[in-house]
Design a protein around this motif. Structure first.
Motif, PDB file in Angstrom:
ATOM      1  N   ILE A 131      -2.831  18.913   0.199  1.00  0.00           N
ATOM      2  CA  ILE A 131      -3.850  17.906   0.466  1.00  0.00           C
ATOM      3  C   ILE A 131      -3.582  16.686  -0.388  1.00  0.00           C
ATOM      4  CG2 ILE A 131      -5.722  19.184   1.541  1.00  0.00           C
ATOM      5  CD1 ILE A 131      -6.727  20.077  -0.972  1.00  0.00           C
ATOM      6  N   ASN A 132      -4.045  15.553   0.106  1.00  0.00           N
ATOM      7  CA  ASN A 132      -3.740  14.290  -0.530  1.00  0.00           C
ATOM      8  C   ASN A 132      -5.051  13.693  -1.040  1.00  0.00           C
ATOM      9  OD1 ASN A 132      -2.979  11.643  -1.128  1.00  0.00           O
ATOM     10  ND2 ASN A 132      -1.368  11.673   0.426  1.00  0.00           N
ATOM     11  N   VAL A 133      -5.311  13.911  -2.310  1.00  0.00           N
ATOM     12  CA  VAL A 133      -6.575  13.484  -2.913  1.00  0.00           C
ATOM     13  C   VAL A 133      -6.331  12.195  -3.686  1.00  0.00           C
ATOM     14  CG1 VAL A 133      -8.474  14.155  -4.413  1.00  0.00           C
ATOM     15  CG2 VAL A 133      -7.178  15.914  -3.191  1.00  0.00           C
ATOM     16  N   SER A 134      -6.937  11.121  -3.226  1.00  0.00           N
ATOM     17  CA  SER A 134      -6.737   9.806  -3.847  1.00  0.00           C
ATOM     18  C   SER A 134      -5.251   9.494  -3.999  1.00  0.00           C
ATOM     19  CB  SER A 134      -7.393   9.746  -5.235  1.00  0.00           C
ATOM     20  OG  SER A 134      -8.757  10.012  -5.130  1.00  0.00           O
ATOM     21  N   GLY A 135      -4.468   9.865  -3.008  1.00  0.00           N
ATOM     22  CA  GLY A 135      -3.040   9.572  -3.069  1.00  0.00           C
ATOM     23  C   GLY A 135      -2.256  10.539  -3.942  1.00  0.00           C
ATOM     24  N   HIS A 136      -2.922  11.554  -4.507  1.00  0.00           N
ATOM     25  CA  HIS A 136      -2.216  12.536  -5.334  1.00  0.00           C
ATOM     26  C   HIS A 136      -2.063  13.839  -4.575  1.00  0.00           C
ATOM     27  CE1 HIS A 136      -2.672   9.646  -8.366  1.00  0.00           C
ATOM     28  NE2 HIS A 136      -3.921   9.907  -8.667  1.00  0.00           N
ATOM     29  N   ARG A 137      -0.870  14.383  -4.631  1.00  0.00           N
ATOM     30  CA  ARG A 137      -0.604  15.608  -3.883  1.00  0.00           C
ATOM     31  C   ARG A 137      -1.108  16.827  -4.626  1.00  0.00           C
ATOM     32  NH1 ARG A 137       5.518  15.150  -2.003  1.00  0.00           N
ATOM     33  NH2 ARG A 137       5.337  17.393  -1.894  1.00  0.00           N
ATOM     34  N   MET A 138      -1.750  17.692  -3.895  1.00  0.00           N
ATOM     35  CA  MET A 138      -2.311  18.891  -4.491  1.00  0.00           C
ATOM     36  C   MET A 138      -2.031  20.049  -3.545  1.00  0.00           C
ATOM     37  SD  MET A 138      -3.762  19.717  -7.144  1.00  0.00           S
ATOM     38  CE  MET A 138      -3.754  18.045  -7.732  1.00  0.00           C
ATOM     39  N   PHE A 178      12.649  18.176   6.735  1.00  0.00           N
ATOM     40  CA  PHE A 178      11.257  18.162   7.190  1.00  0.00           C
ATOM     41  C   PHE A 178      10.370  17.570   6.104  1.00  0.00           C
ATOM     42  CE2 PHE A 178       7.211  20.742   7.999  1.00  0.00           C
ATOM     43  CZ  PHE A 178       6.683  19.738   8.782  1.00  0.00           C
ATOM     44  N   THR A 179       9.617  16.534   6.488  1.00  0.00           N
ATOM     45  CA  THR A 179       8.815  15.782   5.522  1.00  0.00           C
ATOM     46  C   THR A 179       7.502  16.473   5.161  1.00  0.00           C
ATOM     47  OG1 THR A 179       7.639  14.633   7.294  1.00  0.00           O
ATOM     48  CG2 THR A 179       9.657  13.590   6.481  1.00  0.00           C
ATOM     49  N   GLY A 180       7.017  17.360   6.047  1.00  0.00           N
ATOM     50  CA  GLY A 180       5.687  17.935   5.835  1.00  0.00           C
ATOM     51  C   GLY A 180       4.576  17.073   6.415  1.00  0.00           C
ATOM     52  N   SER A 214       0.848  -1.185   0.000  1.00  0.00           N
ATOM     53  CA  SER A 214       0.000   0.000   0.000  1.00  0.00           C
ATOM     54  C   SER A 214       0.886   1.238   0.000  1.00  0.00           C
ATOM     55  CB  SER A 214      -0.886  -0.028   1.250  1.00  0.00           C
ATOM     56  OG  SER A 214      -1.590   1.188   1.399  1.00  0.00           O
ATOM     57  N   VAL A 215       0.465   2.286  -0.686  1.00  0.00           N
ATOM     58  CA  VAL A 215       1.254   3.514  -0.767  1.00  0.00           C
ATOM     59  C   VAL A 215       0.389   4.712  -1.129  1.00  0.00           C
ATOM     60  CG1 VAL A 215       1.811   3.165  -3.224  1.00  0.00           C
ATOM     61  CG2 VAL A 215       3.267   4.635  -1.838  1.00  0.00           C
ATOM     62  N   GLY A 216       0.806   5.877  -0.691  1.00  0.00           N
ATOM     63  CA  GLY A 216       0.211   7.124  -1.177  1.00  0.00           C
ATOM     64  C   GLY A 216      -0.477   7.935  -0.107  1.00  0.00           C
ATOM     65  N   GLU A 217      -0.989   7.274   0.905  1.00  0.00           N
ATOM     66  CA  GLU A 217      -1.696   7.956   1.991  1.00  0.00           C
ATOM     67  C   GLU A 217      -1.856   6.956   3.122  1.00  0.00           C
ATOM     68  OE1 GLU A 217      -5.905   8.417   1.223  1.00  0.00           O
ATOM     69  OE2 GLU A 217      -5.676   7.257  -0.602  1.00  0.00           O
ATOM     70  N   PRO A 218      -2.257   7.443   4.288  1.00  0.00           N
ATOM     71  CA  PRO A 218      -2.461   6.486   5.377  1.00  0.00           C
ATOM     72  C   PRO A 218      -3.560   5.496   4.980  1.00  0.00           C
ATOM     73  CG  PRO A 218      -2.487   8.762   6.179  1.00  0.00           C
ATOM     74  CD  PRO A 218      -2.504   8.834   4.684  1.00  0.00           C
ATOM     75  N   ILE A 219      -3.376   4.235   5.287  1.00  0.00           N
ATOM     76  CA  ILE A 219      -4.430   3.256   5.018  1.00  0.00           C
ATOM     77  C   ILE A 219      -5.220   3.068   6.312  1.00  0.00           C
ATOM     78  CG2 ILE A 219      -2.787   1.297   5.292  1.00  0.00           C
ATOM     79  CD1 ILE A 219      -4.634  -0.245   3.289  1.00  0.00           C
ATOM     80  N   TRP A 232       5.604   4.080   3.508  1.00  0.00           N
ATOM     81  CA  TRP A 232       5.577   5.549   3.525  1.00  0.00           C
ATOM     82  C   TRP A 232       6.797   6.102   2.816  1.00  0.00           C
ATOM     83  CZ3 TRP A 232       9.105   9.190   4.999  1.00  0.00           C
ATOM     84  CH2 TRP A 232       8.661  10.524   4.952  1.00  0.00           C
ATOM     85  N   TRP A 233       6.566   7.005   1.884  1.00  0.00           N
ATOM     86  CA  TRP A 233       7.661   7.726   1.229  1.00  0.00           C
ATOM     87  C   TRP A 233       7.100   8.880   0.442  1.00  0.00           C
ATOM     88  CZ3 TRP A 233       8.849   6.803  -4.275  1.00  0.00           C
ATOM     89  CH2 TRP A 233       8.007   5.885  -4.891  1.00  0.00           C
ATOM     90  N   GLN A 234       7.940   9.584  -0.290  1.00  0.00           N
ATOM     91  CA  GLN A 234       7.545  10.798  -0.998  1.00  0.00           C
ATOM     92  C   GLN A 234       8.299  10.917  -2.313  1.00  0.00           C
ATOM     93  OE1 GLN A 234       9.105  13.466   2.205  1.00  0.00           O
ATOM     94  NE2 GLN A 234       6.951  13.982   2.542  1.00  0.00           N
ATOM     95  N   THR A 235       7.795  11.766  -3.208  1.00  0.00           N
ATOM     96  CA  THR A 235       8.520  12.062  -4.445  1.00  0.00           C
ATOM     97  C   THR A 235       9.970  12.434  -4.100  1.00  0.00           C
ATOM     98  OG1 THR A 235       6.455  12.938  -5.341  1.00  0.00           O
ATOM     99  CG2 THR A 235       8.474  13.482  -6.533  1.00  0.00           C
TER     100      THR A 235
HETATM  101  C1  6R9 Z   1       5.034   7.872  -2.728  1.00  0.00           C
HETATM  102  C2  6R9 Z   1       4.140   9.054  -2.703  1.00  0.00           C
HETATM  103  C3  6R9 Z   1       3.905  11.894  -0.486  1.00  0.00           C
HETATM  104  C4  6R9 Z   1       2.934  12.073   0.659  1.00  0.00           C
HETATM  105  C5  6R9 Z   1       3.578  11.887   2.005  1.00  0.00           C
HETATM  106  C6  6R9 Z   1       2.408  11.439   2.850  1.00  0.00           C
HETATM  107  C7  6R9 Z   1       1.598  10.583   1.907  1.00  0.00           C
HETATM  108  C8  6R9 Z   1       2.565   8.399   1.091  1.00  0.00           C
HETATM  109  C9  6R9 Z   1       2.015   7.043   2.700  1.00  0.00           C
HETATM  110  C10 6R9 Z   1       1.575   8.343   3.029  1.00  0.00           C
HETATM  111  C11 6R9 Z   1       0.747   7.565   5.032  1.00  0.00           C
HETATM  112  C12 6R9 Z   1       1.746   5.983   3.635  1.00  0.00           C
HETATM  113  N1  6R9 Z   1       1.928   9.157   2.004  1.00  0.00           N
HETATM  114  N2  6R9 Z   1       2.619   7.122   1.500  1.00  0.00           N
HETATM  115  N3  6R9 Z   1       0.942   8.605   4.195  1.00  0.00           N
HETATM  116  N4  6R9 Z   1       1.113   6.299   4.790  1.00  0.00           N
HETATM  117  N5  6R9 Z   1       2.092   4.700   3.399  1.00  0.00           N
HETATM  118  O1  6R9 Z   1       2.963   8.928  -2.430  1.00  0.00           O
HETATM  119  O2  6R9 Z   1       4.728  10.259  -2.987  1.00  0.00           O
HETATM  120  O3  6R9 Z   1       3.001  11.692  -4.191  1.00  0.00           O
HETATM  121  O4  6R9 Z   1       5.115  12.667  -3.191  1.00  0.00           O
HETATM  122  O5  6R9 Z   1       3.226  11.896  -1.739  1.00  0.00           O
HETATM  123  O6  6R9 Z   1       1.922  11.066   0.590  1.00  0.00           O
HETATM  124  O7  6R9 Z   1       1.645  12.550   3.249  1.00  0.00           O
HETATM  125  O8  6R9 Z   1       4.178  13.088   2.445  1.00  0.00           O
HETATM  126  P1  6R9 Z   1       4.017  11.681  -3.086  1.00  0.00           P
END
Ligand code: 6R9
Length: 650
Positions: free
Chosen positions: A521-528, A498-500, A386-391, A414-417
């Motif tokens: 904001i994190n809409v459907s796992g996409h950062r906006m 700082f991760t934000g 799973s990736v993109g936002e908290p599950i 958990w990770w980021q661009t």
């Molecule tokens: C890989 C990706 C990054 C932001 C990140 C956080 C959120 C991503 C997550 C998660 C909770 C997880 N995020 N994975 N939050 N649990 N497993 O998504 O990169 O599009 O840059 O978004 O997404 O808030 O800071 P990106």
């Protein structure tokens, strides 16, 4: 549900057979911390270097001597690592399985075939004058050509900037201009959920708008064979261009710190930033984490459902799997078309062992009940990610119980661009799972929680998530704006990244990401970025001012809630509401369309004129009883009006 366990222990067969068990994890963590040079130099041998690095790590997060360099004197080529080095051992094995939007369309490319395609495209790019260091924008659907284009750039040392096919011509224009691309690679059209996406037409529109663009060539891959207008002297049909070229193309020797790609991502202020990743550290991190986190074994089919327009698609559809000689599945379509079993049918059709997707997709599918899942076998599945936002724990349990039939560990990554690859995740053979927690940092990742003043918090607490030391996959700069890189990530808490994100650590040292603490904001796992949506709204002639916040959304995780103040004399109508939504879709893309627009005669501001988003967030969340301190408001009546009209606005 009753009696759901809070902890899911590592199954014994995983503890015995996985690439890394609990003991291995502790040992690696200690080595990475105590003898980083030796540890990373040893690990980096997984890549094929033309010149092996001797200078491993040179990092300082301090303002005075700020620098991030890994494997600095190493020389390598990413395409060589993803293709050529596999030819002798697994040339005829499948590199890419492609599954089209249309369930009757699919295909396979072996490593040998992919190598040939990449060499050809690299030679076509060279023929168009592309040289080492030049930028190339890639605007393609999820078809093998997208991976081919990325690797072709890497082969000749060009820097790619992939733009998600769902972004509008305006967004595309901004990204083309910002990085100064010479060439745009696109397709006639893409397909998604039975609909066509007019990619080439979007490129034409973008280039009309991008006054500062220096694009000389638009290279068009034919996919749907749609009729498209050709601009003489600029447009080149790839199908024709590739005929005349050789399928031999030497790999450009690249320094480990040479740029590999730029990927635009949203931040809390201003335009999206061009996140820059470099050759050695990025590729190493993508490959190492792909093997470790997903416990990848040779011969397995790995499917990451992300689009290559996002970082997840870069690292886990293309670079990580191919560097490891894996079989990676690329899917052009969507989870709910032609029906809600699509994901699971694909798993059966291609015998997928490892499946990696986003919580938003799971929540949408979960709503359809267990039927569409149970109609399929999924016996091939071994591991879920799973990736993109908290599950949320409910979605986690559904994923575990229904999709994985209780048999497959889930890695919540958990990770980021900015981080290039996974930083916090369970290792399936080492870490007991807790639904909703990304669990623990990988070896070499040093986390801290701090309060708003930067005080380090110990034990079981909540705070802001920072990282105190570098890892090889870390981004190196914001394209064209190194100062912005430093200011965005290293100025809030000096000496720390700082991760934000906000985060809680529990009594077992497990990390629970709670979401962004900035204006992202994190809409459907996409950062906006809220600022981006606001800019799109105020472009409309009827709009005086706009403020955008996130609110909890059942499927998307967060939805977009816009407060809009109209110009004097303009009547709020349903037609205007639709018009504003259309405007945002046009300016940014459909993913940025507001879910709610509330007409706001005024916005809550401090006496110095700052919009008090905290209050707007509470109203959007319908927590109007908990507005907190409103004493600094210039005009408290504004808030009463917003609260009163909240329901009417939805
Ligand atoms: C890989 C990706 C990054 C932001 C990140 C956080 C959120 C991503 C997550 C998660 C909770 C997880 N995020 N994975 N939050 N649990 N497993 O998504 O990169 O599009 O840059 O978004 O997404 O808030 O800071 P990106």
């Amino acid at each position: 549900m009753t009696d759901q366990p809070d902890v899911y222990p590592v199954p014994s067969e995983w503890a015995q057979r996985a690439r890394m068990n609990a003991h291995g994890y502790e040992t690696a963590r200690t080595s990475a911390r105590e003898t980083p040079e030796a540890f990373w130099s040893e690990q980096a041998r997984r890549l094929d270097w033309m010149t092996a690095p001797t200078r491993i790590k040179d990092v300082s997060f301090d303002k005075a001597d700020f620098r991030i360099r890994w494997f600095e004197d190493g020389v390598l080529n990413v395409a060589w690592n993803c293709l050529d080095r596999h030819l002798e051992t697994r040339g005829d094995e499948t590199a890419i399985i492609w599954e089209g939007d249309d369930p009757d369309q699919s295909g396979r490319l072996s490593y040998r075939e992919l190598h040939r395609e990449v060499c050809r495209m690299a030679n076509v790019l060279k023929g168009q004058g592309v040289a080492k260091g030049d930028r190339v924008t890639i605007y393609l659907p999820m078809i093998p050509a997208a991976a081919v284009a990325m690797l072709a750039c890497a082969r000749i040392g060009a820097v790619h900037s992939v733009v998600f096919g769902g972004f509008s011509p305006d967004s595309l224009a901004g990204r083309i201009e910002d990085c100064g691309s010479k060439v745009v690679i696109t397709a006639d059209e893409g397909r998604r959920g039975g609909k066509r996406v007019p990619l080439k037409a979007n490129v034409d529109a973008a280039l009309e708008k991008a006054a500062g663009a220096i694009v000389e060539t638009v290279l068009i891959v034919s996919h749907t064979n749609a009729d498209i207008p050709i601009v003489e002297g600029r447009d080149v049909r790839y199908g024709e261009a590739k005929h005349g070229v050789s399928d031999d193309c030497p790999c450009e020797p690249m320094n480990a710190e040479d740029p590999l790609f730029i990927l635009y991502t949203s931040g809390s202020t201003g335009k999206p930033k061009g996140v820059l990743h470099t050759t050695g550290g990025y590729l190493f991190w993508a490959a190492w984490t792909h093997e470790l986190v997903f416990d990848y074994r040779p011969g397995e089919v790995f499917w990451c459902t992300a689009d290559v327009g996002w970082v997840t698609g870069h690292s886990y559809c293309v670079y990580g799997p191919l560097a490891n000689g894996a079989t990676t599945l690329m899917f052009e379509g969507v989870p709910n078309w032609p029906d809600h079993s699509r994901f699971w049918r694909i798993i059966d059709k291609h015998q997928v062992e490892i499946f990696y997707t986003a919580p938003t997709a799971l929540r949408a599918l979960m709503r359809e009940g267990d039927g569409p899942v149970k109609a399929t076998s999924r016996a091939s599945l071994r591991l879920l990610g799973s990736v993109g936002e908290p599950i949320n724990p409910e979605a986690w349990r559904w994923y575990h119980e229904v999709v994985g039939e209780g048999r497959c560990p889930i890695v919540d990554t958990w990770w980021q661009t900015e981080t290039g690859g996974v930083l916090v995740s369970p290792l399936p053979g080492a870490t007991h799972l807790k639904p909703g927690s990304a669990t623990k940092p990988l070896p070499g990742v040093e986390l801290e929680l701090v309060d708003a003043d930067g005080m380090v918090l110990e034990g079981a607490v909540s705070g802001n998530l920072v990282i105190t030391d570098s890892w090889p996959g870390q981004m190196r700069t914001v394209w064209g704006d190194h100062q912005r890189f430093f200011d965005t990530y290293f100025s809030a808490y000096p000496g720390k990244y700082f991760t934000g994100d906000g985060c809680r650590r529990d009594e077992d040292g497990y990390y629970w990401i709670t979401g962004r603490v900035d204006d992202v904001i994190n809409v459907s796992g996409h950062r906006m970025g809220t600022a981006e949506v606001e800019s799109a709204l105020v472009l409309h002639e009827a709009v005086a001012e706009a403020a955008v916040v996130g609110f909890p959304h059942e499927i998307k995780g967060q939805g977009i809630y816009a407060y809009v103040t109209l110009n004097v004399g303009v009547e709020p109508t349903e037609a205007l509401r639709k018009d504003l939504i259309a405007q945002v879709r046009r300016e940014i893309g459909p993913i940025a369309a507001p879910d709610v627009i509330q007409w706001a005669p005024g916005l809550p501001k401090t006496r110095s004129g700052k919009i008090m988003r905290r209050i707007l967030r509470k109203i959007a969340e319908n927590e109007v009883g908990a507005l907190g301190d409103t004493s600094t408001l210039a005009d408290p009546a504004v808030v009463d009006d917003l609260v009163r009209n909240r329901a009417a606005g939805r």
